[in-house]
Scaffold this motif. Structure first.
Motif: not given
Length: 162
Positions: A51-59
């Motif tokens: 697993g990963v913890v993804l940090t993305s930018t909210g669309a």
């Protein structure tokens, strides 16, 4: 029970509709807590899947969004596959819209913070990745059969740091 029997049991359970209703409300909360308590080294779900913890930018919001996710590492490519199965629910998970709009993201994988660029896979590249993902975790095929939408598959590739 052997590890392979345990894995098969978890695969059967995770293929059920009940699991699909309950898991999205329980697993991410537990994963975030364990990830925080372990200093980013592990998550509860990684007992069965990487697993990963993804940090993305909210669309829409533009705000950082942290999402614990199962992944399929591709060490020979230096990349990771993420699958937007959403536990076989009808709608795409929000993180997939975030990556489509803002492909530059970060992951924490095995305690390492890694800048990545996400690419939505299409055509033969997606078909090849899908075959590998289903071999890796057969419930993905059950999830796809249960819904009308096409499950999104992303490849995350490491990029030069900030």
């Amino acid at each position: 029970m052997t590890r392979s029997n345990g894995r098969a049991a978890v695969q059967r359970i995770s293929s059920t509709r009940t699991f699909a209703r309950v898991a999205p409300h329980v697993i991410p909360v537990l994963d975030r807590a364990v990830h925080r308590l372990s200093g980013g080294r592990t998550m509860l779900s990684t007992r069965m899947l990487p697993g990963v913890v993804l940090t993305s930018t909210g669309a829409r919001s533009g705000e950082p969004r942290r999402t614990p996710l199962a992944c399929m590492p591709e060490p020979e490519r230096g990349s990771w596959l993420l699958i937007g199965s959403n536990f076989g629910k009808r709608e795409h998970p929000g993180w997939t819209a975030n990556l489509r709009r803002h492909p530059e993201a970060r992951i924490v994988y095995r305690g390492r913070d890694i800048p990545v660029r996400a690419r939505l896979l299409e055509g033969e590249e997606r078909a090849e990745a899908w075959r590998e993902l289903v071999r890796f975790w057969p419930p993905y095929e059950v999830y796809q059969a249960r819904i009308d939408r096409r499950i999104r598959v992303f490849r995350l590739e490491e990029r030069a740091g900030d």
